[in-house]
Design a protein around this motif. Structure first.
Motif, short mmCIF file in Angstrom:
data_model
loop_
_atom_site.label_atom_id
_atom_site.label_comp_id
_atom_site.label_asym_id
_atom_site.label_seq_id
_atom_site.Cartn_x
_atom_site.Cartn_y
_atom_site.Cartn_z
N ARG A 50 2.80 -14.54 -6.42
CA ARG A 50 3.18 -14.15 -7.77
C ARG A 50 2.39 -12.92 -8.22
O ARG A 50 1.17 -12.84 -7.99
N GLY A 51 3.07 -11.99 -8.83
CA GLY A 51 2.41 -10.80 -9.35
C GLY A 51 2.32 -9.64 -8.37
O GLY A 51 1.95 -8.53 -8.77
N GLU A 52 2.65 -9.88 -7.11
CA GLU A 52 2.61 -8.79 -6.13
C GLU A 52 3.89 -7.95 -6.21
O GLU A 52 4.90 -8.38 -6.76
N THR A 53 3.82 -6.76 -5.63
CA THR A 53 4.98 -5.87 -5.55
C THR A 53 5.46 -5.82 -4.11
O THR A 53 4.67 -5.54 -3.19
N VAL A 54 6.74 -6.11 -3.91
CA VAL A 54 7.34 -6.18 -2.58
C VAL A 54 8.44 -5.14 -2.47
O VAL A 54 9.29 -5.03 -3.36
N ALA A 96 5.62 2.51 -8.05
CA ALA A 96 4.39 1.78 -7.69
C ALA A 96 3.35 2.80 -7.23
O ALA A 96 3.13 2.97 -6.02
N PRO A 97 2.71 3.50 -8.17
CA PRO A 97 1.78 4.59 -7.81
C PRO A 97 0.64 4.18 -6.89
O PRO A 97 0.16 4.99 -6.09
N GLU A 98 0.21 2.94 -6.98
CA GLU A 98 -0.93 2.49 -6.15
C GLU A 98 -0.47 1.84 -4.84
O GLU A 98 -1.29 1.30 -4.10
N GLY A 99 0.82 1.91 -4.56
CA GLY A 99 1.36 1.33 -3.33
C GLY A 99 1.89 -0.07 -3.55
O GLY A 99 1.70 -0.68 -4.60
N VAL A 100 2.58 -0.59 -2.55
CA VAL A 100 3.16 -1.93 -2.62
C VAL A 100 2.33 -2.90 -1.80
O VAL A 100 1.66 -2.52 -0.84
N LEU A 149 14.60 -14.36 -3.20
CA LEU A 149 13.50 -15.26 -2.88
C LEU A 149 12.17 -14.70 -3.35
O LEU A 149 11.32 -15.44 -3.88
N ALA A 150 11.96 -13.39 -3.17
CA ALA A 150 10.71 -12.77 -3.62
C ALA A 150 10.60 -12.83 -5.13
O ALA A 150 9.52 -13.11 -5.68
N ALA A 151 11.71 -12.58 -5.83
CA ALA A 151 11.70 -12.68 -7.29
C ALA A 151 11.41 -14.11 -7.73
O ALA A 151 10.68 -14.34 -8.71
N HIS A 152 11.97 -15.08 -7.01
CA HIS A 152 11.71 -16.49 -7.33
C HIS A 152 10.24 -16.84 -7.15
O HIS A 152 9.70 -17.69 -7.88
N LEU A 153 9.58 -16.18 -6.21
CA LEU A 153 8.15 -16.40 -6.00
C LEU A 153 7.29 -15.75 -7.08
O LEU A 153 6.07 -15.95 -7.11
#
Length: 309
Positions: free
Chosen positions: A146-150, A208-212, A166-170
């Protein structure tokens, strides 16, 4: 029984509709009356012989690994399913021989789960391989939190569209590459679309300026190489198409049957957290056309072959 089969490797023209022997039901298998069979890129790759080094063919080969259907005979060592149960399966075995483009398939119980009640047979047939691939990469390989950028490549395709959901559900923020035509579709899945092609790195960096934190590659090649430049310092990278991913410190994944994972996906569909978009259906007699369309690589969601019932 009627089935699609091929007696040699080659293009879609080697696929023929005809009679083949009825499958035998082993102790740990169930006989499934096929209602629909999903079409996947691996089907035409097998048909053309690309997977022969790891999956030898016993000709004639009935193609297809995805199935949605009804149990008509459980094996003697299978208490899990009974006659009349509606099931889905990723019916992959160690050789190419008995596939799902047929009236019946003998499916090992380790490949099956109960069909989602909320999905039609056509939708359910598009879930197993693509769903398991997305589920296993996100949970086992990338460990998305949760809270990560994929970043998901080909976010409108069969695997990508499920991975976005699935990633959004997480609880992750999801950025998905897609053609302009599919941007609204990706937004509807819960992702933020970006276009393919030149300037991809800059477009993703703009979001995502700081990367994913994680990249799910379903394309390979230039997309994979660009992805290596988009990772945050502790970012993770996985590919299902390009083994070169290991050169960038990432992981290559080949999906495997798992009845618990498949049951989890079925539950997510029934909870409304996962939908399957079927772009086109073909009757069994037109399976070659389904293969050709899938091989073009521009499908939104899934292509499915259907059988009368």
């Amino acid at each position: 029984m009627k089935a699609i089969s091929y007696a040699r490797y080659g293009g879609p023209e080697v696929l023929e509709l005809g009679e083949v022997d009825d499958p035998k039901v082993g102790p740990d298998s169930v006989l499934v009356k096929v209602r629909a069979a999903g079409v996947n890129p691996v089907d035409w790759k097998c048909r053309e012989g690309y997977l022969d080094p790891v999956l030898p063919a016993v000709f004639p080969v009935v193609p297809g690994w995805d199935v949605a259907g009804v149990v008509v005979q459980p094996g003697p060592a299978v208490p899990e399913f009974a006659v009349g149960d509606e099931v889905i399966g990723y019916v992959r075995e160690d050789v190419l021989s008995r596939g799902t483009f047929a009236e019946y398939v003998a499916a090992p119980v380790r490949t099956l789960a109960r069909k989602p009640r909320s999905l039609s047979f056509e939708e359910a047939a598009g879930l197993p391989l693509a769903g398991l691939t997305a589920y296993q990469v996100l949970h086992r390989v990338l460990g998305v939190k949760r809270g990560e950028t994929v970043l998901v490549h080909a976010a409108a395709g069969g695997v990508g569209s499920i991975a976005v959901q699935l990633a959004a559900h997480l609880g992750a923020r999801v950025i998905g590459t897609a053609s302009e035509y599919n941007h609204d579709y990706v937004r509807g899945l819960g992702g933020e679309p970006v276009s393919y092609g030149d300037g991809l790195v800059e477009r993703v960096r703009g979001l995502a300026p700081e990367g994913v934190d994680a990249v799910f590659d379903t394309v390979g090649g230039d997309a994979l190489r660009a992805s290596a430049n988009l990772l945050a310092p502790d970012g993770r990278l996985a590919s299902i198409t390009d083994p070169e991913v290991v050169d960038f410190g990432g992981h290559y994944w080949f999906v495997r049957p798992d009845p618990q994972d498949l049951s989890d996906l079925s539950d997510l569909a029934d909870q409304g957290a996962l939908t399957i978009h079927v772009s086109e259906t073909f009757p069994l007699s037109r399976a070659a056309e389904a293969h050709r369309l899938n091989q073009e690589g521009r499908t939104r969601g899934k292509i499915v072959v259907t059988l009368p019932h």
